[in-house]
Design a protein around this motif. Structure first.
Motif, PDB file in Angstrom:
ATOM      1  N   ASN A  79      73.808 -44.265 -71.941  1.00 25.14           N
ATOM      2  CA  ASN A  79      72.869 -45.174 -72.601  1.00 25.14           C
ATOM      3  C   ASN A  79      71.462 -45.073 -72.018  1.00 25.14           C
ATOM      4  N   HIS A 102      72.455 -49.916 -78.910  1.00 17.31           N
ATOM      5  CA  HIS A 102      73.310 -49.876 -77.727  1.00 17.31           C
ATOM      6  C   HIS A 102      74.706 -50.344 -78.134  1.00 17.31           C
ATOM      7  N   ARG A 121      76.893 -52.017 -76.680  1.00 19.64           N
ATOM      8  CA  ARG A 121      77.134 -53.422 -76.329  1.00 19.64           C
ATOM      9  C   ARG A 121      76.572 -54.346 -77.404  1.00 19.64           C
ATOM     10  N   GLU A 122      75.406 -54.018 -77.957  1.00 18.21           N
ATOM     11  CA  GLU A 122      74.828 -54.822 -79.035  1.00 18.21           C
ATOM     12  C   GLU A 122      75.700 -54.761 -80.279  1.00 18.21           C
ATOM     13  N   PHE A 168      78.982 -54.135 -80.572  1.00 17.13           N
ATOM     14  CA  PHE A 168      80.257 -54.841 -80.456  1.00 17.13           C
ATOM     15  C   PHE A 168      80.058 -56.356 -80.386  1.00 17.13           C
ATOM     16  N   ALA A 169      78.930 -56.802 -79.823  1.00 15.42           N
ATOM     17  CA  ALA A 169      78.655 -58.243 -79.812  1.00 15.42           C
ATOM     18  C   ALA A 169      78.467 -58.761 -81.232  1.00 15.42           C
ATOM     19  N   GLU A 216      74.436 -63.022 -77.593  1.00 15.84           N
ATOM     20  CA  GLU A 216      74.225 -62.806 -76.168  1.00 15.84           C
ATOM     21  C   GLU A 216      72.738 -62.743 -75.867  1.00 15.84           C
ATOM     22  N   ARG A 233      68.529 -55.438 -72.762  1.00 13.96           N
ATOM     23  CA  ARG A 233      67.964 -54.102 -72.637  1.00 13.96           C
ATOM     24  C   ARG A 233      66.693 -54.110 -71.804  1.00 13.96           C
ATOM     25  N   ARG A 285      87.205 -47.258 -75.584  1.00  9.40           N
ATOM     26  CA  ARG A 285      86.761 -46.716 -74.300  1.00  9.40           C
ATOM     27  C   ARG A 285      87.907 -45.972 -73.598  1.00  9.40           C
ATOM     28  N   THR A 341      72.104 -53.348 -64.047  1.00  4.05           N
ATOM     29  CA  THR A 341      72.362 -54.761 -63.740  1.00  4.05           C
ATOM     30  C   THR A 341      71.527 -55.220 -62.556  1.00  4.05           C
TER      31      THR A 341
END
Length: 314
Positions: free
Chosen positions: A23, A55, A57-58, A60-61, A68, A72, A134, A168
């Motif tokens: 990513n 992304h 994560r975006e 799947f959210a 959320e 980013r 995954r 993170t």
């Protein structure tokens, strides 16, 4: 740099690269280790990046109906600009949606990497996962590469005195108002990039005209005032400047969506509609609500003087 937004139907000139895959949010030192591993694996091949937009994560959210906070560090434009600085010539910004999310690890390796991109080599971080659920990891990627004709390099996580370099940890530093700590992990200043938009033009009325950038979709650093470096990326005023910026909701003027308002020192051009890049160098103070405009202007002058001193010594 050439940007491709699909793996299907690519011209021959866009295939056969040695690629780093991930990513690359922030393009930090750990990411650059993965890029460098791809670079040296096949020195004669074009250097490419395989990444995903939006992304995962975006995606799947949204699929799960979750809201959320933005996470980013970079939008796609800023990431592309940073990757170009590191010699990437082919950026494969693959559309992440039901098709990609539904591919098994074997299907992804065959249809995307081998048949679509025709990669010569793939470099990934040692914790990289891919494919539906995954389910794919380094072992499955190495096995697929052996069958399909591309090499694989797994790069260990980069360790520093503060621990593993990660997006993170960088988000935490920025949220705490520690842009210099973030810079040490990133290997470059944290930048917010985009097109200058029209605001309320209050800064112009106060003697401090600002270039405004939207922050939608981005992780918010600590709200407040920063000493900044500004790159004007296009137009007749293209170049490098210094400045002071307010990142926040402008509490003197009611409740507002967060944005970044930058006063560029010693600048008289028109930046509306231009793309700029603003680097957060030092955190000066939190946002505040003042007892009138005179007090606000006096504080802005102090902020400007402090930012000039800091940037002169940077």
């Amino acid at each position: 740099m050439h940007i491709h937004r699909d793996w299907r139907g690519l011209p021959a000139a866009a295939r056969g690269a040695t690629v780093a895959m991930g990513n690359f949010d922030g393009v930090h030192r750990g990411h650059r280790a993965v890029i460098d591993a791809a670079r040296v694996a096949q020195p004669g091949a074009a250097l490419g990046i395989v990444t995903f937009e939006p992304h995962p994560r975006e995606y799947f959210a949204r699929l799960a109906g979750r809201t959320e906070p933005p996470f980013r560090l970079m939008n796609a434009e800023a990431r592309a600009n940073r990757l170009a600085r590191h010699g990437v010539s082919q950026l494969y910004e693959l559309p992440f949606g039901p098709t990609l999310a539904g591919l098994t690890p074997e299907d992804f390796a065959r249809e995307v990497l081998a048949e679509g991109l025709g990669v010569a080599h793939v470099s990934v971080g040692e914790d990289f996962r891919y494919g539906r659920g995954r389910a794919g990891d380094i072992r499955t990627l190495v096995e697929a590469g052996a069958r399909l004709g591309f090499g694989v390099t797994a790069v260990p996580l980069l360790e520093t005195d503060a621990g593993a370099t990660s997006s993170t940890a960088i988000r935490e530093a920025l949220a705490d108002g520690r842009p210099r700590d973030a810079e040490r992990m990133l290997g470059h200043w944290h930048r917010i990039e985009g097109e200058v938009i029209h605001g309320e033009k209050r800064g112009r009325q106060l003697g401090y005209p600002t270039a405004n950038l939207a922050l939608e979709g981005l992780h918010l650093p600590r709200l407040g005032v920063y000493a900044v470096l500004v790159d004007v990326l296009e137009g007749p005023d293209k170049g490098n400047y210094a400045g002071v910026a307010s990142l926040g909701v402008r509490p003197m003027f009611g409740e507002n969506a967060p944005n970044l308002e930058t006063f560029v020192f010693d600048f008289s051009g028109d930046l509306y509609g231009r793309h700029i890049s603003v680097a957060l160098v030092d955190y000066l103070r939190p946002e505040a609500k003042f007892d009138g405009l005179d007090a606000l202007i006096a504080q802005m002058r102090k902020d400007e003087d402090q930012a000039r001193r800091i940037l002169a010594a940077a």
